[in-house]
Structure formats: structure tokens, C-alpha cells
Design an enzyme around this catalytic site. Structure first.
Site, PDB file in Angstrom:
ATOM      1  N   GLU A  76     -70.094 -25.104 -50.160  1.00 28.40           N
ATOM      2  CA  GLU A  76     -69.926 -26.709 -50.023  1.00 28.40           C
ATOM      3  C   GLU A  76     -70.150 -27.391 -48.968  1.00 28.40           C
ATOM      4  O   GLU A  76     -69.869 -26.959 -48.012  1.00 28.40           O
ATOM      5  CB  GLU A  76     -68.286 -26.977 -50.378  1.00 28.40           C
ATOM      6  CG  GLU A  76     -67.815 -26.706 -51.786  1.00 28.40           C
ATOM      7  CD  GLU A  76     -66.530 -27.116 -52.059  1.00 28.40           C
ATOM      8  OE1 GLU A  76     -66.036 -26.604 -52.993  1.00 28.40           O
ATOM      9  OE2 GLU A  76     -65.703 -27.845 -51.058  1.00 28.40           O
ATOM     10  N   CYS A 114     -54.470 -19.704 -45.896  1.00 27.93           N
ATOM     11  CA  CYS A 114     -53.666 -20.759 -45.519  1.00 27.93           C
ATOM     12  C   CYS A 114     -52.895 -21.054 -47.071  1.00 27.93           C
ATOM     13  O   CYS A 114     -54.040 -21.188 -47.893  1.00 27.93           O
ATOM     14  CB  CYS A 114     -54.458 -21.921 -45.035  1.00 27.93           C
ATOM     15  SG  CYS A 114     -55.050 -21.486 -43.581  1.00 27.93           S
ATOM     16  N   CYS A 172     -62.736 -17.353 -47.516  1.00 29.78           N
ATOM     17  CA  CYS A 172     -62.060 -17.538 -46.414  1.00 29.78           C
ATOM     18  C   CYS A 172     -61.053 -16.358 -46.469  1.00 29.78           C
ATOM     19  O   CYS A 172     -60.384 -16.167 -47.424  1.00 29.78           O
ATOM     20  CB  CYS A 172     -61.438 -18.758 -45.841  1.00 29.78           C
ATOM     21  SG  CYS A 172     -60.671 -18.846 -44.549  1.00 29.78           S
ATOM     22  N   CYS A 217     -54.692 -23.983 -49.423  1.00 31.23           N
ATOM     23  CA  CYS A 217     -56.260 -24.362 -49.371  1.00 31.23           C
ATOM     24  C   CYS A 217     -56.740 -23.567 -50.608  1.00 31.23           C
ATOM     25  O   CYS A 217     -56.768 -22.453 -50.918  1.00 31.23           O
ATOM     26  CB  CYS A 217     -56.618 -23.797 -48.054  1.00 31.23           C
ATOM     27  SG  CYS A 217     -58.404 -23.774 -48.017  1.00 31.23           S
TER      28      CYS A 217
HETATM   29  S1  SF4 Z   1     -57.634 -24.085 -44.622  1.00 29.98           S
HETATM   30 FE1  SF4 Z   1     -57.361 -22.027 -43.988  1.00 29.98          FE
HETATM   31  S2  SF4 Z   1     -57.742 -20.732 -45.861  1.00 29.98           S
HETATM   32 FE2  SF4 Z   1     -58.736 -22.849 -46.082  1.00 29.98          FE
HETATM   33  S3  SF4 Z   1     -60.828 -22.497 -45.085  1.00 29.98           S
HETATM   34 FE3  SF4 Z   1     -59.767 -23.258 -43.401  1.00 29.98          FE
HETATM   35  S4  SF4 Z   1     -58.850 -21.397 -42.287  1.00 29.98           S
HETATM   36 FE4  SF4 Z   1     -59.760 -20.891 -44.379  1.00 29.98          FE
END
Ligand code: SF4
Length: 382
Positions: free
Chosen positions: A104, A136, A132, A139
Site C-alpha cells: 500500500e 503491534c 510486518c 495493526c
Molecule cells: S504498526 Fe507495528 S506491526 Fe504495524 S507496520 Fe508498523 S511496526 Fe509493523
């Protein structure tokens, strides 16, 4: 131990993207073929300044050189598959890579008084990984883990795709090399976990033979990888830094960001301070407001002290709901109360106006929804 980035799958396409080549590396490849030194600059001018969309469009190159380029490189490694524009002038681009991975890129417009959208300030948010590893809890990008790192050329290609769109849309863009005002490396992925590709991509974006985009208008946002922050502090180009804090104490941060176990605040905050001292510039602390998690007066007061110590700007972001996750945004009154604690101490603070809520603008959501839809419909997106 958690959250140091998991080893990621490296991706080696049959043809590397031309957008990952620097003037020097391209000149070296061309030199091996006996091409003159100026040829590399000529080719990159077609890519970045003249926005050539095909090899045949590079009309001052010989047929043999064009054929070699076509055999050797991918001209555009990220195809635009969806552009979802929201009512609040945020564009969310879904791009498909050579291995069919989806990433994205977001265009965020901030309309200025008295001028049309064409002249609004534009910030481009780019991704650095597919998925990722940082996990988190709030997310969408982290939900399915890390698939792979992006190549430098795939990171650069996101900005070129934005240029193509803007060139077609506004007279301003056609007159400029890059018509946007800021780049934030804040999309899918942890940028500092893909460090070498990130720095190579940003060097290409910054170079005069590339997009000529000033390093001071580029912000790298990290979840808190301390070694990466210290490394970034030593980069000669002087990018800006934003840190996703999201919790003012270890207890809160640890609940929502596993990275805090590897790099608690006692290590993170001195690293941020070292960066700020080195560059003499304000660092931004990002703080997503989650109801009943980090929106208490205590959190606001602790954040206020951290921000004062670091002379940091605080960006408060009311949470964008993610389907399937239990987190909620606090009420507008609670958001204001939180911000007021910081404002009262003259901390520089922004409570972000809502952007893109209706197009799943929180990082990773559009990809997730599209992949889910594709899984239900069959393996192909088209
Ligand atoms: S918020 Fe955390 S899990 Fe989401 S992309 Fe950013 S670092 Fe990665």
C-alpha cells in the site's frame, strides 16, 4: 526475546527493477557493454524526469540498448491495481509486485485555504516490507506476519506511481519533478528492519538524477529498533525521524508493542535523544490513542515529560478501527483532554484530523481486505 525482526524472506526476481539502480551501478553495467559513461544518466532521465512508461518510449537510445535494458531490468516493478479515493481527500493505492504480493501507498492531501486540491500539500506514505514482523497488536499489517522485505527498486517505484497519477491529475505536477511535499516511511513494515534497501531507495529518491527530493522532507518512522535509530543518526543525508511510541510507560507499551521487550524505554529514549542531538531537529513521537489502553491522564502526563525532555513534537492519532481487532478510539472529548495535558505544558502537539477512515487508511487494512476477498473468490485478484 521477541521482536527483533525475524529473518525475512529475500526476494530475487529474474529481472531486478531499474528503479533500484543508482547512477553508479547502472553506469558500471553499461560500461561492461562498452556503452559511454553518459548513457546511464540518459536512461535515468527517461525514468525520473521524462516518466517513460516503456522501453520503446526512450527514443534517443539505440534499439540494441533498449533490447538489452528490456532483457536485463524490470522498468516498473509495482503495478497499480486499485486506487481508492476517500471523501476526505486521501488516496490509497494498492500495488502488485512481481511475485503478486500486495503493498500500500497512501497520498494524504491537506487542503490549503483559498486554493484548490491541486495545490494542497501532499504527503506520501510508503511501505518497506510485505507484511510486518513487529506484531503491534492494533495493526492490520502485522496480522499475517512478515512475508518479505521490499527491494529498493520497489520502494522507489511506489513514488513513481504517485508521480504518474499526479502528472495526469494536476498542472502543478506536470511542471515539477515530484509534486508532493513530504514523504513519510510509515506504511506497511518496519523500515529499519529493511535498512539497506531503505537507505538505497531514499538515496535514489534524493539524488539529482533521481527524483531530486530533499532528505529533510523525508521522515523515517520506526516502532523503536534502537540499533537502526543509531545507524540512521549517522547517515549523511539527514532524514527526519518519527518514533511510534503508543505507550508512555513500559507496562503499557509492552502490552501493545512486543518490540518494547527487546528495546524498552530505558534504551529507546536515549537513542532518540542521540538522534535529535546529532541532527539538531525535532523528532516526532507518534501516539495512537486507544480507548482504555493508553488514553488515561497518567499516560498523558508521562508522555508530556518524555516529550519535554526530548523537545519532541507529539502526533496524537485517534485509532482507526481494524476489522477483527477489539481496539476502539477514545471519544472526541477524551482525545481533547489528553491533548490538553500536553498543550498546557506547551508541548508541540497535533491531534490528527481524521483522514482516510472510510478507505481503510490505517496501515495494511486495504491489503488485508483485498487478500481476504481474493481468497474467497479464488487465487487471482483480477
Ligand atoms: S504498526 Fe507495528 S506491526 Fe504495524 S507496520 Fe508498523 S511496526 Fe509493523
Amino acid at each position: 526475546m521477541p521482536a527483533s525482526p525475524a529473518p525475512s524472506m529475500k526476494y530475487a526476481p529474474a529481472k531486478p527493477p531499474l528503479t533500484g539502480e543508482t547512477l553508479e551501478t547502472l553506469a558500471a553495467r553499461l560500461g561492461e557493454r562498452g556503452e559511454p559513461a553518459f548513457r546511464a544518466r540518459q536512461i535515468l532521465e527517461w525514468v525520473y524526469k521524462k516518466r517513460a512508461r516503456s522501453w520503446d518510449g526512450m527514443t534517443n537510445l539505440s534499439k540494441a540498448t533498449r533490447a538489452w535494458l528490456a532483457d536485463t531490468f524490470e522498468l516498473m516493478p509495482a503495478a497499480l491495481v486499485l486506487n481508492r479515493q476517500s471523501a476526505d481527500v486521501t488516496d490509497k493505492l494498492l500495488l502488485e509486485l512481481g511475485d503478486r504480493s500486495l503493498i500500500e501507498t497512501v497520498i494524504i492531501r491537506a487542503p490549503q485555504d483559498g486554493v484548490g486540491l491541486d495545490h494542497s500539500r501532499k504527503t506520501i506514505c510508503i511501505s518497506t516490507q510485505v507484511g510486518c514482523a513487529m506484531a503491534c497488536v492494533f495493526c492490520a499489517s502485522g496480522l499475517a506476519g512478515l512475508r518479505r522485505d521490499l527491494l529498493a527498486g520497489e520502494i522507489v517505484a511506489q513514488l513513481l506511481q504517485v508521480c504518474y497519477l499526479e502528472d495526469a491529475r494536476t498542472p502543478r505536477a506536470r511542471a515539477e519533478l515530484a509534486s508532493f511535499d513530504n514523504i513519510v516511511v510509515m506504511g506497511m513494515g518496519e523500515p529499519l528492519a529493511n535498512y539497506d534497501a531503505l537507505i538505497r531507495a531514499l538515496a535514489i529518491v534524493n539524488a539529482g538524477w533521481g527524483l531530486g527530493f530533499g532528505a529533510r522532507r523525508i521522515t523515517v518512522s520506526t516502532s523503536g529498533l534502537v540499533p537502526g535509530i543509531l545507524r540512521l543518526a549517522d547517515e549523511p543525508l539527514g532524514f527526519r525521524l518519527a518514533v511510534s511510541l503508543h505507550g508512555a510507560t513500559d507496562a503499557v507499551r509492552e502490552k501493545i508493542m512486543p518490540v518494547n521487550r527487546a528495546y524498552p524505554l530505558s534504551r529507546l529514549l536515549p537513542a532518540v535523544k542521540a538522534f535529535a542531538t546529532r541532527h539538531g531537529r525535532m523528532v516526532t513521537l507518534e501516539f495512537i490513542l486507544l480507548a482504555d489502553v493508553n488514553d488515561s491522564p497518567d499516560q498523558a502526563e508521562t508522555l508530556r515529560e518524555i516529550a519535554r525532555d526530548l523537545h519532541a513534537h507529539v502526533n496524537l492519532i485517534p485509532y482507526n478501527t481494524v476489522e477483527g481487532l477489539p481496539w476502539r478510539r477514545p471519544s472526541p472529548e477524551r482525545q481533547e483532554q489528553f491533548a490538553d495535558v500536553l498543550r498546557a505544558a506547551r508541548v508541540s502537539v497535533t491531534l490528527r484530523r481524521e483522514k482516510g477512515h472510510d478507505i481503510a487508511a490505517a496501515c495494511g487494512q486495504l491489503r488485508l481486505q483485498t487478500e481476504k476477498g481474493a481468497a474467497q473468490a479464488g487465487p487471482d485478484l483480477d
